[in-house]
Scaffold this motif. Structure first.
Motif, PDB file in Angstrom:
ATOM      1  N   GLN A 142       0.840  -1.187   0.000  1.00  0.00           N
ATOM      2  CA  GLN A 142       0.000   0.000   0.000  1.00  0.00           C
ATOM      3  C   GLN A 142       0.881   1.244   0.000  1.00  0.00           C
ATOM      4  N   ASP A 143       0.340   2.351  -0.511  1.00  0.00           N
ATOM      5  CA  ASP A 143       1.130   3.568  -0.675  1.00  0.00           C
ATOM      6  C   ASP A 143       1.668   4.121   0.636  1.00  0.00           C
ATOM      7  N   ASP A 144       0.951   3.893   1.737  1.00  0.00           N
ATOM      8  CA  ASP A 144       1.367   4.477   3.009  1.00  0.00           C
ATOM      9  C   ASP A 144       2.152   3.509   3.886  1.00  0.00           C
ATOM     10  N   THR A 145       2.573   2.369   3.346  1.00  0.00           N
ATOM     11  CA  THR A 145       3.353   1.397   4.117  1.00  0.00           C
ATOM     12  C   THR A 145       4.747   1.224   3.523  1.00  0.00           C
ATOM     13  N   TYR A 146       5.712   0.972   4.404  1.00  0.00           N
ATOM     14  CA  TYR A 146       7.101   0.814   3.981  1.00  0.00           C
ATOM     15  C   TYR A 146       7.780  -0.265   4.831  1.00  0.00           C
ATOM     16  N   GLY A 147       8.555  -1.097   4.169  1.00  0.00           N
ATOM     17  CA  GLY A 147       9.416  -2.026   4.890  1.00  0.00           C
ATOM     18  C   GLY A 147      10.705  -1.304   5.228  1.00  0.00           C
ATOM     19  N   PHE A 148      11.188  -1.423   6.457  1.00  0.00           N
ATOM     20  CA  PHE A 148      12.398  -0.709   6.860  1.00  0.00           C
ATOM     21  C   PHE A 148      13.433  -1.667   7.410  1.00  0.00           C
ATOM     22  N   LYS A 149      14.686  -1.215   7.367  1.00  0.00           N
ATOM     23  CA  LYS A 149      15.799  -1.994   7.916  1.00  0.00           C
ATOM     24  C   LYS A 149      16.859  -1.039   8.449  1.00  0.00           C
ATOM     25  N   LEU A 150      17.130  -1.156   9.746  1.00  0.00           N
ATOM     26  CA  LEU A 150      18.169  -0.368  10.403  1.00  0.00           C
ATOM     27  C   LEU A 150      19.349  -1.284  10.701  1.00  0.00           C
ATOM     28  N   VAL A 151      20.565  -0.834  10.384  1.00  0.00           N
ATOM     29  CA  VAL A 151      21.770  -1.628  10.635  1.00  0.00           C
ATOM     30  C   VAL A 151      22.692  -0.849  11.568  1.00  0.00           C
ATOM     31  N   LEU A 152      22.983  -1.442  12.718  1.00  0.00           N
ATOM     32  CA  LEU A 152      23.941  -0.892  13.674  1.00  0.00           C
ATOM     33  C   LEU A 152      25.230  -1.700  13.600  1.00  0.00           C
ATOM     34  N   THR A 153      26.379  -1.046  13.737  1.00  0.00           N
ATOM     35  CA  THR A 153      27.660  -1.752  13.666  1.00  0.00           C
ATOM     36  C   THR A 153      28.564  -1.318  14.817  1.00  0.00           C
ATOM     37  N   GLN A 154      29.511  -2.210  15.138  1.00  0.00           N
ATOM     38  CA  GLN A 154      30.580  -1.875  16.076  1.00  0.00           C
ATOM     39  C   GLN A 154      31.886  -1.907  15.285  1.00  0.00           C
ATOM     40  N   ILE A 155      32.490  -0.753  15.114  1.00  0.00           N
ATOM     41  CA  ILE A 155      33.667  -0.633  14.267  1.00  0.00           C
ATOM     42  C   ILE A 155      34.943  -0.741  15.095  1.00  0.00           C
ATOM     43  N   GLY A 156      35.866  -1.563  14.621  1.00  0.00           N
ATOM     44  CA  GLY A 156      37.188  -1.638  15.240  1.00  0.00           C
ATOM     45  C   GLY A 156      37.294  -2.688  16.321  1.00  0.00           C
ATOM     46  N   ASP A 157      36.854  -2.384  17.525  1.00  0.00           N
ATOM     47  CA  ASP A 157      37.005  -3.287  18.676  1.00  0.00           C
ATOM     48  C   ASP A 157      35.833  -4.268  18.723  1.00  0.00           C
ATOM     49  N   ASN A 158      36.033  -5.450  18.129  1.00  0.00           N
ATOM     50  CA  ASN A 158      34.969  -6.451  18.088  1.00  0.00           C
ATOM     51  C   ASN A 158      35.231  -7.635  19.023  1.00  0.00           C
ATOM     52  N   LYS A 159      36.143  -7.485  19.957  1.00  0.00           N
ATOM     53  CA  LYS A 159      36.478  -8.603  20.834  1.00  0.00           C
ATOM     54  C   LYS A 159      35.379  -8.889  21.842  1.00  0.00           C
ATOM     55  N   SER A 160      34.613  -7.881  22.189  1.00  0.00           N
ATOM     56  CA  SER A 160      33.541  -8.068  23.167  1.00  0.00           C
ATOM     57  C   SER A 160      32.243  -7.475  22.621  1.00  0.00           C
ATOM     58  N   TYR A 161      31.148  -7.867  23.236  1.00  0.00           N
ATOM     59  CA  TYR A 161      29.833  -7.407  22.799  1.00  0.00           C
ATOM     60  C   TYR A 161      29.582  -5.968  23.232  1.00  0.00           C
ATOM     61  N   ILE A 162      28.721  -5.294  22.465  1.00  0.00           N
ATOM     62  CA  ILE A 162      28.262  -3.959  22.804  1.00  0.00           C
ATOM     63  C   ILE A 162      26.745  -4.025  22.921  1.00  0.00           C
ATOM     64  N   SER A 163      26.187  -3.372  23.922  1.00  0.00           N
ATOM     65  CA  SER A 163      24.746  -3.461  24.138  1.00  0.00           C
ATOM     66  C   SER A 163      24.188  -2.098  24.526  1.00  0.00           C
ATOM     67  N   GLY A 164      22.886  -1.945  24.327  1.00  0.00           N
ATOM     68  CA  GLY A 164      22.233  -0.689  24.643  1.00  0.00           C
ATOM     69  C   GLY A 164      20.853  -0.620  24.015  1.00  0.00           C
ATOM     70  N   VAL A 165      20.390   0.581  23.728  1.00  0.00           N
ATOM     71  CA  VAL A 165      19.080   0.770  23.104  1.00  0.00           C
ATOM     72  C   VAL A 165      19.199   1.759  21.955  1.00  0.00           C
ATOM     73  N   VAL A 166      18.316   1.614  20.970  1.00  0.00           N
ATOM     74  CA  VAL A 166      18.280   2.538  19.839  1.00  0.00           C
ATOM     75  C   VAL A 166      16.841   3.013  19.648  1.00  0.00           C
ATOM     76  N   ALA A 167      16.680   4.325  19.449  1.00  0.00           N
ATOM     77  CA  ALA A 167      15.356   4.916  19.241  1.00  0.00           C
ATOM     78  C   ALA A 167      15.290   5.535  17.853  1.00  0.00           C
ATOM     79  N   VAL A 168      14.143   5.392  17.210  1.00  0.00           N
ATOM     80  CA  VAL A 168      13.927   5.943  15.875  1.00  0.00           C
ATOM     81  C   VAL A 168      12.681   6.821  15.909  1.00  0.00           C
ATOM     82  N   ASN A 169      12.810   8.053  15.427  1.00  0.00           N
ATOM     83  CA  ASN A 169      11.690   8.984  15.367  1.00  0.00           C
ATOM     84  C   ASN A 169      11.525   9.517  13.957  1.00  0.00           C
ATOM     85  N   VAL A 170      10.277   9.663  13.531  1.00  0.00           N
ATOM     86  CA  VAL A 170       9.980  10.260  12.230  1.00  0.00           C
ATOM     87  C   VAL A 170       9.477  11.677  12.480  1.00  0.00           C
ATOM     88  N   ILE A 171      10.134  12.651  11.875  1.00  0.00           N
ATOM     89  CA  ILE A 171       9.805  14.062  12.061  1.00  0.00           C
ATOM     90  C   ILE A 171       9.097  14.571  10.815  1.00  0.00           C
TER      91      ILE A 171
END
Length: 246
Positions: A142-171
């Motif tokens: 439908q015209d008013d619907t969209y499939g979305f995909k957000l990609v988060l990365t950890q650059i450089g230091d990948n020896k341990s996990y990174i955790s937290g929260v991410v917020a997305v707002n449409v303005i």
């Protein structure tokens, strides 16, 4: 004494089929490409690059890119040979062109994935830690619907996990007034204002969103916050028209 007679000469009629060899070669080439793509997609579906290290994923992508480049060169040469010939089979010519387009599209996709992994493993000095890598959208049914995909990365230091929260707002604007709507209020796939994440290399957040009536989106803002010993924040703003122009 009877005269010795030569046996009658025999002739074999062979049907001339222009472009047959090329079509047969292209069919084999197409099956090879499809098999390679299916193997790639199956690997992704079963955990793909997540089951191995990013280095192994990068090396695999480099091999796939080189293989597809070689197949593309062969298909291009066959196309040139066909166009130079006196008899051009339209069906074979169109099939050759489609095969080349498919190969070039696949190569571009693999190169994008390869760049993605190279950036993770060999970052620049100015881009390390938690990053909002990209946000993509595709038109829904439908015209008013969209499939979305957000990609988060950890650059450089990948020896341990990174955790937290991410917020997305449409303005955007509604009734000539600025309005900010959280992704949670636009998508049934998101339950909280802040989506939790935990990963070593990267993590995807996917779903379907619907734009409410009367609301005109202008931009999309992503704010990711890492907690614990790797406490940090990454922000990125995307233009709505650029996200939806494809």
């Amino acid at each position: 004494m009877s005269e010795h007679r030569k046996p009658a000469e025999e002739y074999v009629v062979i049907r001339h089929r222009p472009g047959y060899r090329l079509r047969r070669s292209l069919i084999l080439l197409t099956f090879s490409v499809i098999a390679a793509i299916l193997g790639y997609v199956t690997g992704m579906a079963q955990g793909g690059f997540r089951f191995s290290t990013a280095e192994q994923s990068r090396d695999l992508l480099e091999e796939q890119v080189e293989d597809l480049r070689e197949q593309n060169r062969e298909a291009s040469q066959q196309l040139v040979n066909l166009e130079r010939g006196r008899t051009i089979d339209a069906q074979a010519l169109n099939q050759a062109r489609r095969s080349i387009v498919d190969l070039e599209t696949r190569i571009a996709s693999l190169k994008a994935d390869l760049t993605f992994y190279k950036n993770i493993m060999a970052p620049s000095e100015t881009s390390k830690g938690l990053q909002v890598d990209r946000f993509t959208m595709q038109q829904g049914r439908q015209d008013d619907t969209y499939g979305f995909k957000l990609v988060l990365t950890q650059i450089g230091d990948n020896k341990s996990y990174i955790s937290g929260v991410v917020a997305v707002n449409v303005i955007g604007m509604r009734n000539d007034e600025k309005e900010v709507i959280a992704l949670r209020d636009l998508s049934d796939d998101i339950d909280d204002l802040g989506v939790k994440f935990r990963f070593r290399y990267f993590q995807d957040v996917e779903g379907l969103l619907r734009v409410p009536d009367g609301f005109e989106p202008v931009e999309l803002q992503v704010v990711a916050r890492a907690e614990g010993s790797k406490s940090s924040q990454a922000e990125r703003t995307f233009d709505w028209d650029e996200l939806t122009e494809n």
